[in-house]
Design a protein around this motif. Structure first.
Motif, short mmCIF file in Angstrom:
data_model
loop_
_atom_site.label_atom_id
_atom_site.label_comp_id
_atom_site.label_asym_id
_atom_site.label_seq_id
_atom_site.Cartn_x
_atom_site.Cartn_y
_atom_site.Cartn_z
N ILE A 235 37.23 63.22 40.27
CA ILE A 235 37.78 64.27 41.13
C ILE A 235 39.30 64.36 40.93
CG2 ILE A 235 38.23 64.93 43.53
CD1 ILE A 235 35.51 63.67 44.22
N LYS A 236 39.96 63.22 40.90
CA LYS A 236 41.41 63.22 40.74
C LYS A 236 41.82 63.71 39.35
CE LYS A 236 41.90 58.93 42.30
NZ LYS A 236 42.49 57.67 42.82
N ARG A 237 41.05 63.35 38.32
CA ARG A 237 41.35 63.85 36.99
C ARG A 237 41.16 65.36 36.92
NH1 ARG A 237 42.11 60.83 32.56
NH2 ARG A 237 42.05 58.57 32.81
N ASP A 238 40.11 65.83 37.58
CA ASP A 238 39.87 67.27 37.61
C ASP A 238 41.01 68.01 38.29
OD1 ASP A 238 38.56 69.71 37.35
OD2 ASP A 238 37.40 69.44 39.18
N LEU A 239 41.57 67.41 39.34
CA LEU A 239 42.67 68.04 40.07
C LEU A 239 44.03 67.76 39.45
CD1 LEU A 239 41.53 67.31 43.74
CD2 LEU A 239 41.32 69.46 42.49
N GLY A 240 44.08 66.78 38.53
CA GLY A 240 45.33 66.45 37.88
C GLY A 240 46.29 65.66 38.76
N VAL A 241 45.75 64.78 39.62
CA VAL A 241 46.59 63.97 40.50
C VAL A 241 46.27 62.49 40.28
CG1 VAL A 241 46.78 65.79 42.22
CG2 VAL A 241 44.95 64.09 42.43
N LYS A 242 47.26 61.63 40.58
CA LYS A 242 47.04 60.19 40.47
C LYS A 242 46.41 59.64 41.73
CE LYS A 242 49.44 55.83 39.48
NZ LYS A 242 48.99 55.10 40.68
N ASP A 243 46.92 60.07 42.88
CA ASP A 243 46.40 59.64 44.18
C ASP A 243 46.14 60.87 45.04
OD1 ASP A 243 46.56 56.83 43.73
OD2 ASP A 243 48.72 56.90 44.11
N MET A 244 45.26 60.70 46.02
CA MET A 244 44.96 61.80 46.93
C MET A 244 45.97 61.89 48.07
SD MET A 244 42.32 63.20 45.60
CE MET A 244 41.48 64.20 46.81
N GLY A 245 46.81 60.87 48.22
CA GLY A 245 47.81 60.88 49.28
C GLY A 245 48.74 59.69 49.16
N THR A 246 49.57 59.49 50.17
CA THR A 246 50.56 58.41 50.14
C THR A 246 50.62 57.65 51.47
OG1 THR A 246 52.31 59.95 50.82
CG2 THR A 246 52.00 59.61 48.45
N LEU A 247 49.60 57.79 52.30
CA LEU A 247 49.65 57.21 53.64
C LEU A 247 49.58 55.68 53.65
CD1 LEU A 247 47.39 59.68 55.68
CD2 LEU A 247 49.88 59.42 55.79
N LEU A 248 48.96 55.09 52.62
CA LEU A 248 48.80 53.64 52.58
C LEU A 248 49.64 53.06 51.44
CD1 LEU A 248 44.94 53.28 53.13
CD2 LEU A 248 46.77 53.01 54.81
N PRO A 249 50.78 52.46 51.73
CA PRO A 249 51.63 51.89 50.68
C PRO A 249 50.85 50.89 49.82
CG PRO A 249 52.79 51.90 52.79
CD PRO A 249 51.37 52.28 53.08
N GLY A 250 50.99 51.04 48.52
CA GLY A 250 50.30 50.15 47.60
C GLY A 250 48.88 50.55 47.29
N HIS A 251 48.34 51.51 48.03
CA HIS A 251 46.96 51.94 47.83
C HIS A 251 46.84 53.42 47.48
CE1 HIS A 251 44.89 48.30 49.44
NE2 HIS A 251 46.01 48.18 50.12
N GLY A 252 47.82 54.22 47.86
CA GLY A 252 47.71 55.66 47.70
C GLY A 252 47.40 56.28 49.05
N GLY A 253 46.35 57.09 49.08
CA GLY A 253 45.97 57.74 50.32
C GLY A 253 44.72 57.15 50.93
N ILE A 254 44.35 57.67 52.09
CA ILE A 254 43.13 57.23 52.76
C ILE A 254 41.91 57.49 51.87
CG2 ILE A 254 41.65 57.55 54.77
CD1 ILE A 254 44.24 56.23 55.49
N MET A 255 41.87 58.67 51.25
CA MET A 255 40.75 59.00 50.37
C MET A 255 40.62 58.01 49.23
SD MET A 255 38.93 61.85 51.04
CE MET A 255 38.46 62.55 49.45
N ASP A 256 41.73 57.47 48.77
CA ASP A 256 41.69 56.51 47.66
C ASP A 256 41.08 55.17 48.07
OD1 ASP A 256 43.21 58.06 45.57
OD2 ASP A 256 44.71 58.04 47.16
N ARG A 257 41.06 54.89 49.36
CA ARG A 257 40.44 53.65 49.86
C ARG A 257 39.01 53.87 50.34
NH1 ARG A 257 41.75 50.24 47.12
NH2 ARG A 257 42.19 52.10 45.90
N LEU A 258 38.64 55.11 50.55
CA LEU A 258 37.29 55.39 51.03
C LEU A 258 36.30 55.64 49.90
CD1 LEU A 258 38.03 57.81 54.03
CD2 LEU A 258 37.50 55.37 54.12
N ASP A 259 36.80 55.69 48.66
CA ASP A 259 35.96 56.11 47.54
C ASP A 259 34.71 55.24 47.37
OD1 ASP A 259 37.35 53.90 46.66
OD2 ASP A 259 38.28 54.89 44.95
N SER A 260 34.86 53.93 47.54
CA SER A 260 33.70 53.05 47.40
C SER A 260 33.04 52.75 48.75
CB SER A 260 34.10 51.75 46.71
OG SER A 260 35.19 51.15 47.36
N LEU A 261 33.78 52.87 49.84
CA LEU A 261 33.24 52.56 51.16
C LEU A 261 32.25 53.61 51.64
CD1 LEU A 261 36.51 51.32 52.89
CD2 LEU A 261 34.49 49.93 52.42
N LEU A 262 32.54 54.88 51.43
CA LEU A 262 31.69 55.92 51.99
C LEU A 262 30.27 55.91 51.41
CD1 LEU A 262 34.30 58.82 52.18
CD2 LEU A 262 33.15 57.72 54.11
#
Length: 284
Positions: free
Chosen positions: A240-267
């Motif tokens: 999804i991120k490659r398709d959109l051309g982004v490295k992270d979906m957000g910046t809310l979590l320092p060192g992790h990117g965004g919330i979406m970047d931490r939910l990818d395997s949890l959901l």
């Protein structure tokens, strides 16, 4: 999350995964303390955490889709419908999931009328994707925590996913030589994937036997399956991120990117965890 190859890094530098490892560990531990505290002291608080994560993830996704593709996500009805579905899944189970998803989908169709015909299908499809990926998948975490032993069920789920992530990272960093999916996530290796399977299997065997008093082999099955699902979710998010051309979906979590970047395997793992634990662990 997921298995990644590399040779490690010093504490002062980002890891080969492109993260500041000490900051990422600190944030991860802090979130873990909050989640475990809620599960132990007040199970309903876990729903608040889920609802907050959904709202933040949708806000991130809204901005990313608009900036990358001009897609207008119907994030307000999706957020309200997703949170309502998660909260109501506790008392009403699958009925809440079906009604919540169906009603929210209908609202999304009408909500987008104001934008006219241009881009209607793309906007609605993206909103439906967000509704299922965030709202429906997250509601299975609410189903996990709802039974009297729900806190322990959620802990088994989280332990397996964290073990998968940790085992994959460590094995990939130390042994990773053979790319697993170079066109999707070049830093992921087959060695890291094996590490995910092994550590998640051990974590599942221990957690299911100690927390839910089931045979160790059932826990090993849960752990291995969740490692596969978690890795699949991580690869899907990478696409999804490659398709959109982004490295992270957000910046809310320092060192992790965004919330979406931490939910990818949890959901997706929440869905499969509920299925497997429903099969292996009878409700009290």
């Amino acid at each position: 999350m997921g298995a990644e190859s590399g040779t490690g890094a010093t504490a002062a530098k980002p890891s080969r995964a492109g993260r500041n490892l000490p900051v990422a560990i600190g944030v991860g531990l802090g979130l873990g303390v909050v989640i475990v505290g809620c599960l132990v002291l007040f199970r309903q608080g876990f729903l608040v955490i889920i609802a907050a994560a959904i709202g933040a993830a949708l806000w991130e996704l809204r901005g990313t889709l608009a900036a990358a593709r001009g897609i207008r996500l119907a994030w307000i009805p999706v957020a309200l419908g997703s949170v309502a579905t998660v909260v109501l899944a506790w008392p009403y189970g699958h009925r809440a999931q079906v009604v919540g998803m169906a009603v929210t989908a209908l609202v999304v169709l009408a909500w987008r009328f104001a934008g006219g015909a241009s881009g209607y299908l793309v906007d609605v499809a993206a909103s439906f994707f967000a509704l299922v990926y965030l709202g429906l998948f997250a509601s299975f975490a609410a189903l996990l925590v709802a039974p009297p032993d729900g806190s322990r069920r959620v802990l088994v789920f989280l332990i397996c996913v964290v073990c998968s992530d940790t085992g994959g990272y460590a094995a990939g960093a130390l042994l990773g030589r053979h790319p697993m999916a170079p066109r999707i996530s070049p830093k992921k290796s087959w060695e890291g994937f094996v590490g995910s399977l092994v550590v998640a299997g051990v974590g599942g065997a221990l957690s299911l036997s100690l927390l839910l008093h089931r045979p160790w082999w059932e826990g090993a099955v849960v752990g291995v399956v969740l490692a596969v699902v978690a890795t699949t979710g991580d690869l899907a998010e990478s696409l999804i991120k490659r398709d959109l051309g982004v490295k992270d979906m957000g910046t809310l979590l320092p060192g992790h990117g965004g919330i979406m970047d931490r939910l990818d395997s949890l959901l997706p793992s929440a869905v499969v965890s509920w299925i497997l634990l429903s099969l292996f662990v009878p409700l009290p």
